[in-house]
Each structure stands twice: as structure tokens, then as C-alpha cells.
Design a protein around this motif. Structure first.
Motif, PDB file in Angstrom:
ATOM      1  N   SER A  25       0.638 -19.559  29.206  1.00  0.00           N
ATOM      2  CA  SER A  25      -0.159 -18.396  28.788  1.00  0.00           C
ATOM      3  C   SER A  25       0.689 -17.414  27.988  1.00  0.00           C
ATOM      4  CB  SER A  25      -0.758 -17.701  30.003  1.00  0.00           C
ATOM      5  OG  SER A  25      -1.654 -18.565  30.666  1.00  0.00           O
ATOM      6  N   ALA A  26       1.895 -17.150  28.457  1.00  0.00           N
ATOM      7  CA  ALA A  26       2.784 -16.258  27.717  1.00  0.00           C
ATOM      8  C   ALA A  26       3.145 -16.854  26.365  1.00  0.00           C
ATOM      9  CB  ALA A  26       4.053 -15.987  28.530  1.00  0.00           C
ATOM     10  N   TRP A  27       3.370 -18.154  26.327  1.00  0.00           N
ATOM     11  CA  TRP A  27       3.742 -18.863  25.103  1.00  0.00           C
ATOM     12  C   TRP A  27       2.636 -18.794  24.066  1.00  0.00           C
ATOM     13  CZ3 TRP A  27       4.336 -24.888  25.202  1.00  0.00           C
ATOM     14  CH2 TRP A  27       4.915 -25.335  24.013  1.00  0.00           C
ATOM     15  N   VAL A  28       1.393 -18.986  24.508  1.00  0.00           N
ATOM     16  CA  VAL A  28       0.273 -19.081  23.567  1.00  0.00           C
ATOM     17  C   VAL A  28      -0.358 -17.725  23.268  1.00  0.00           C
ATOM     18  CG1 VAL A  28      -2.036 -20.069  23.298  1.00  0.00           C
ATOM     19  CG2 VAL A  28      -0.204 -21.456  24.219  1.00  0.00           C
ATOM     20  N   ILE A  29      -0.411 -16.834  24.251  1.00  0.00           N
ATOM     21  CA  ILE A  29      -1.128 -15.568  24.071  1.00  0.00           C
ATOM     22  C   ILE A  29      -0.201 -14.433  23.630  1.00  0.00           C
ATOM     23  CG2 ILE A  29      -2.494 -13.814  25.268  1.00  0.00           C
ATOM     24  CD1 ILE A  29      -3.574 -16.122  27.036  1.00  0.00           C
ATOM     25  N   VAL A  30       0.976 -14.341  24.254  1.00  0.00           N
ATOM     26  CA  VAL A  30       1.857 -13.193  23.999  1.00  0.00           C
ATOM     27  C   VAL A  30       2.837 -13.456  22.863  1.00  0.00           C
ATOM     28  CG1 VAL A  30       3.612 -11.693  25.022  1.00  0.00           C
ATOM     29  CG2 VAL A  30       1.655 -12.437  26.394  1.00  0.00           C
ATOM     30  N   LEU A  31       3.432 -14.635  22.845  1.00  0.00           N
ATOM     31  CA  LEU A  31       4.510 -14.917  21.901  1.00  0.00           C
ATOM     32  C   LEU A  31       4.149 -14.757  20.427  1.00  0.00           C
ATOM     33  CD1 LEU A  31       7.443 -15.605  22.430  1.00  0.00           C
ATOM     34  CD2 LEU A  31       6.895 -17.973  21.952  1.00  0.00           C
ATOM     35  N   PRO A  32       2.929 -15.061  19.988  1.00  0.00           N
ATOM     36  CA  PRO A  32       2.616 -14.852  18.570  1.00  0.00           C
ATOM     37  C   PRO A  32       2.748 -13.388  18.114  1.00  0.00           C
ATOM     38  CG  PRO A  32       1.003 -16.300  19.532  1.00  0.00           C
ATOM     39  CD  PRO A  32       1.850 -15.784  20.661  1.00  0.00           C
ATOM     40  N   LEU A  39      14.769 -11.851  21.571  1.00  0.00           N
ATOM     41  CA  LEU A  39      15.431 -12.730  22.529  1.00  0.00           C
ATOM     42  C   LEU A  39      14.426 -13.618  23.270  1.00  0.00           C
ATOM     43  CD1 LEU A  39      18.026 -13.569  24.039  1.00  0.00           C
ATOM     44  CD2 LEU A  39      17.553 -11.708  25.637  1.00  0.00           C
ATOM     45  N   ALA A  40      13.224 -13.135  23.492  1.00  0.00           N
ATOM     46  CA  ALA A  40      12.207 -13.896  24.224  1.00  0.00           C
ATOM     47  C   ALA A  40      11.842 -15.191  23.502  1.00  0.00           C
ATOM     48  CB  ALA A  40      10.961 -13.051  24.424  1.00  0.00           C
ATOM     49  N   LYS A  42      13.730 -17.356  22.303  1.00  0.00           N
ATOM     50  CA  LYS A  42      14.657 -18.439  22.646  1.00  0.00           C
ATOM     51  C   LYS A  42      14.241 -19.185  23.913  1.00  0.00           C
ATOM     52  CE  LYS A  42      18.492 -16.279  20.344  1.00  0.00           C
ATOM     53  NZ  LYS A  42      19.868 -15.843  20.385  1.00  0.00           N
ATOM     54  N   PHE A  43      13.354 -18.613  24.722  1.00  0.00           N
ATOM     55  CA  PHE A  43      12.927 -19.236  25.966  1.00  0.00           C
ATOM     56  C   PHE A  43      11.721 -20.147  25.798  1.00  0.00           C
ATOM     57  CE2 PHE A  43      15.068 -15.334  27.351  1.00  0.00           C
ATOM     58  CZ  PHE A  43      16.046 -15.898  28.163  1.00  0.00           C
ATOM     59  N   PHE A  44      11.200 -20.248  24.589  1.00  0.00           N
ATOM     60  CA  PHE A  44       9.988 -21.024  24.345  1.00  0.00           C
ATOM     61  C   PHE A  44      10.228 -22.038  23.235  1.00  0.00           C
ATOM     62  CE2 PHE A  44       8.658 -16.997  26.090  1.00  0.00           C
ATOM     63  CZ  PHE A  44       7.725 -17.366  27.035  1.00  0.00           C
ATOM     64  N   LEU A  45       9.511 -23.150  23.322  1.00  0.00           N
ATOM     65  CA  LEU A  45       9.566 -24.173  22.282  1.00  0.00           C
ATOM     66  C   LEU A  45       8.836 -23.675  21.038  1.00  0.00           C
ATOM     67  CD1 LEU A  45       8.711 -27.280  24.480  1.00  0.00           C
ATOM     68  CD2 LEU A  45      10.930 -26.733  23.491  1.00  0.00           C
ATOM     69  N   PRO A  46       8.988 -24.364  19.911  1.00  0.00           N
ATOM     70  CA  PRO A  46       8.208 -24.003  18.721  1.00  0.00           C
ATOM     71  C   PRO A  46       6.709 -24.073  18.998  1.00  0.00           C
ATOM     72  CG  PRO A  46       9.968 -25.520  18.138  1.00  0.00           C
ATOM     73  CD  PRO A  46       9.952 -25.429  19.639  1.00  0.00           C
ATOM     74  N   TRP A  47       5.923 -23.314  18.255  1.00  0.00           N
ATOM     75  CA  TRP A  47       4.486 -23.147  18.535  1.00  0.00           C
ATOM     76  C   TRP A  47       3.709 -24.446  18.490  1.00  0.00           C
ATOM     77  CZ3 TRP A  47       0.936 -24.725  15.017  1.00  0.00           C
ATOM     78  CH2 TRP A  47       1.391 -24.932  13.720  1.00  0.00           C
ATOM     79  N   TRP A  48       4.081 -25.389  17.620  1.00  0.00           N
ATOM     80  CA  TRP A  48       3.296 -26.624  17.496  1.00  0.00           C
ATOM     81  C   TRP A  48       3.368 -27.476  18.752  1.00  0.00           C
ATOM     82  CZ3 TRP A  48       6.142 -31.128  17.522  1.00  0.00           C
ATOM     83  CH2 TRP A  48       7.505 -31.004  17.227  1.00  0.00           C
ATOM     84  N   TRP A  49       4.391 -27.292  19.579  1.00  0.00           N
ATOM     85  CA  TRP A  49       4.446 -27.993  20.864  1.00  0.00           C
ATOM     86  C   TRP A  49       3.345 -27.520  21.800  1.00  0.00           C
ATOM     87  CZ3 TRP A  49       6.771 -32.343  21.880  1.00  0.00           C
ATOM     88  CH2 TRP A  49       7.890 -32.716  21.139  1.00  0.00           C
ATOM     89  N   ALA A  50       2.859 -26.305  21.594  1.00  0.00           N
ATOM     90  CA  ALA A  50       1.765 -25.777  22.425  1.00  0.00           C
ATOM     91  C   ALA A  50       0.486 -26.582  22.216  1.00  0.00           C
ATOM     92  CB  ALA A  50       1.523 -24.304  22.113  1.00  0.00           C
ATOM     93  N   VAL A  51       0.387 -27.288  21.112  1.00  0.00           N
ATOM     94  CA  VAL A  51      -0.766 -28.145  20.842  1.00  0.00           C
ATOM     95  C   VAL A  51      -0.447 -29.597  21.193  1.00  0.00           C
ATOM     96  CG1 VAL A  51      -2.300 -28.996  19.027  1.00  0.00           C
ATOM     97  CG2 VAL A  51      -1.586 -26.608  19.027  1.00  0.00           C
TER      98      VAL A  51
END
Length: 86
Positions: A25-32, A39-40, A42-51
Motif C-alpha cells: 500500500s505504501a509502495w503503490v499509494i504513497v511512493l508516487p 531516502l524512502a 531506496k526501500f522499495f523496488l521500481p514501480w513496474w514491479w508493483a504490477v
């Protein structure tokens, strides 16, 4: 009644599921809405991995369910054919 070990396994599975959902949820909703140099990021994969990841997991799940249903249907049909011959 569930034993203590069953409850611990259930709580562990629920904890992992909640953590994965919070991360996703943080990756898809907040990160964009966060800057790319933050710095945040660095804790997430590139966006296309979310799909790609959920789609791949869904396809694996569909194949697993289809295989399971197919095995059960074949097993039941063989048992029905065997009982008709007797």
C-alpha cells in the motif's frame, strides 16, 4: 479446538500478510508522491514491479487452482468409472 502451535502459525501468517499489505500500500499509494531523491525510495523496488509481482502471483495461483481442480475431477471420474465396472 486449535492447538497453541496452530494459533502461533495463524498469527505468524496474519502478521506477514498485514506487513506485505502495508508495504504494498505504501509502495503503490504513497511512493508516487515522494521525490525520487528521498531516502524512502531506496526501500522499495521500481514501480513496474508493483504490477509484475501481483500479476505473476495471480497467474501462478490460477494455474495451481486449475491443476488442483483437474486432478480432483480426474480422480473422481476414475473412481466413478471403476465403481460402474464392478
Amino acid at each position: 479446538m486449535a492447538t497453541i502451535s496452530d494459533r502461533l502459525v495463524g498469527m505468524a501468517v496474519m502478521f506477514v500478510a498485514v506487513m506485505v499489505m502495508c508495504y504494498y500500500s505504501a509502495w503503490v499509494i504513497v511512493l508516487p508522491f515522494v521525490d525520487e531523491d528521498n531516502l524512502a525510495q531506496k526501500f522499495f523496488l521500481p514501480w513496474w514491479w508493483a504490477v509484475v509481482l501481483p500479476t505473476t502471483l495471480l497467474l501462478i495461483l490460477i494455474v495451481f487452482i486449475g491443476t488442483f481442480v483437474g486432478v480432483v475431477v480426474l480422480k473422481n471420474s476414475r473412481q466413478a468409472a471403476k465403481s460402474h465396472h464392478d
